[in-house]
Design a protein around this motif. Structure first.
Motif: not given
Ligand code: ASP
Ligand code: MG
Length: 418
Positions: A50, A53-54, A107-108, A111
């Motif tokens: 997370d 990603y950010k 994102y996924d 992940y």
């Protein structure tokens, strides 16, 4: 042949891994051992992903995860020159590379490429450690055998291809012990796909089904399947036996001992599932299988932090099929799972987990057509094999908002008065 599954809690320290070694040593049958990531590694990897990603700094979490794994390594392999250190270091390098240069899949997808490292690390360490102790085993890469579609974070198993690949790769005559990763699979582009949080139980069931195991044993930090979560209840009782149906129902309503998808692949081949304590491996645990009984002692399942969504048509029409289709489609589109629902002539109610961003989006969308409101801070209490005394027991200090029951199960939406 037996399939063993060790969850994160059973391998969160070097002591846990030693314990795993003792348990494994005491069995003569060929074993396939499915392992989760150590302790809370998956949560930590979720956080790292997370942050990356950010475009925030993930260094602190990354370092502490690395240090955690190296502490375990040092305790297991006294000498730092052992090749295991270089190998695990290499995995952390690979992880860092992915974090710094993610694939452009969203994102996924990212992940799955990142969070899957937990199981790769844990199985590599355990496999090497067992070999070192003379418990000869083969490390199998499930990312080359368990084929799924591309539903990131919730891969749907391609049984036909997986059966072929797993039967080719797992050679139970040659390898007495095979160690592999829970929770992981791969898609037709060769990308890693995870099976959903807590999915390692399901992995064990898939392997047992395909390899025709006699039994699956899930080693846990509890004595077996209990009739309630000890977090919420003082006098919990171990259930000695459970039918497949009761196990599915309990898991579905949210009993956290077994992943709900685990039972079906086992039931279809009549493979028993034994939930046992890794602390007291000689204790009887809970045996799940084709057992018959009239009833069981009541089991309680609590889901906290629930939100009740009320929906009613703006045009005073009744809640009918056309409205329900729109409502269900909206829930599915926003990825909101309904834990319980009820409709009357002019309103529809759905109880869902507290994922506020999603609920707000759903509300905004449905408001074009419906009046939408919601109530937060509720609990869902499910009792399987309920009776009046047990209902009274859980209703102390609670207000009942909604109730549904059938012959075996009652579900109550309640507000706690504190
Ligand atoms: N490590 C994964 C998780 O924590 C899978 C599992 O433990 O079953 O969700
Ligand atoms: Mg886990």
């Amino acid at each position: 042949m037996l399939v063993f599954k060790f969850g994160g809690a059973s391998v969160k320290t070097s002591g846990g891994i030693l314990n795993l070694a003792h348990i494994v040593e005491s069995f003569k049958e060929p074993l396939v051992i499915v392992v989760s990531a150590f302790g809370k590694t998956t949560n930590s990897l979720e956080k790292i992903h997370d942050q990356a990603y950010k475009k925030e700094s993930f260094d602190a979490e990354f370092s502490s995860l690395k240090e955690y794994h190296f502490t375990i390594l040092k305790e297991l392999f006294q000498q730092e020159k052992h090749p295991a250190f270089a190998e695990i270091s290499g995995e952390f390098e690979k992880l860092k590379k992915i974090l710094l240069n993610p694939e452009k899949g969203g994102y996924d997808q990212e992940y799955d490429q990142i969070v899957s490292f937990g199981e790769v690390l844990s199985t590599k360490i355990i496999s090497t450690f067992l070999n070192e102790r003379g418990i000869k085993n083969r490390w199998a890469d499930i990312r080359k055998c368990l084929k799924t579609d591309s539903t990131w974070r919730e891969g749907v198993v391609d049984w036909e291809t997986s059966t072929k690949l797993i039967k080719e790769d797992f050679n139970l005559k040659k390898d007495k012990i095979t160690i592999t990763q829970g929770f992981l699979g791969f898609n037709d582009q060769g990308h890693t796909v995870t099976l959903g949080r807590e999915g390692s139980d399901y992995s064990a069931a898939i392997l047992a089904h395909i390899l025709d195991a006699e039994k699956v044993v899930i080693w846990k930090d509890v004595p077996g399947v209990l009739n309630a979560d000890p977090k919420y209840f003082d006098n919990t009782v171990r259930l000695g036996q459970l039918s497949y149906l009761d196990a599915i129902e309990l898991a579905y309503y949210g009993a956290s001992v077994i992943h709900p998808k685990t039972i079906k692949p086992l039931q279809n081949k009549g493979i028993k599932l034994h939930v046992k304590s890794f602390v007291y491996p000689n204790d009887p645990g809970t045996l799940i299988g084709d057992v018959q009984y009239e009833s069981l002692i009541p089991s309680f399942i609590f889901k906290m932090d629930q939100v009740l969504v009320h929906i009613s048509p703006r045009d005073f029409s009744f809640i009918a099929e056309a409205n329900l289709t729109d409502i269900f489609e909206a829930f599915a589109r926003h990825g909101i799972r309904i834990n319980l629902m009820q409709n009357s002539a002019v309103s529809f109610m759905a109880l869902v987990n507290n994922r506020m961003e999603r609920i707000e989006e759903l509300k905004a969308e449905l408001e074009k057509q419906f009046e939408v409101s919601f109530e937060t801070g509720l609990e869902l209490v499910t009792i399987r094999y309920y009776d009046t005394a047990t209902i009274d027991r859980v209703m102390i200090n609670k207000v009942l908002l909604l109730e549904q029951k059938n012959q075996r199960t009652i579900q109550m939406v309640v507000k706690d008065l504190g």
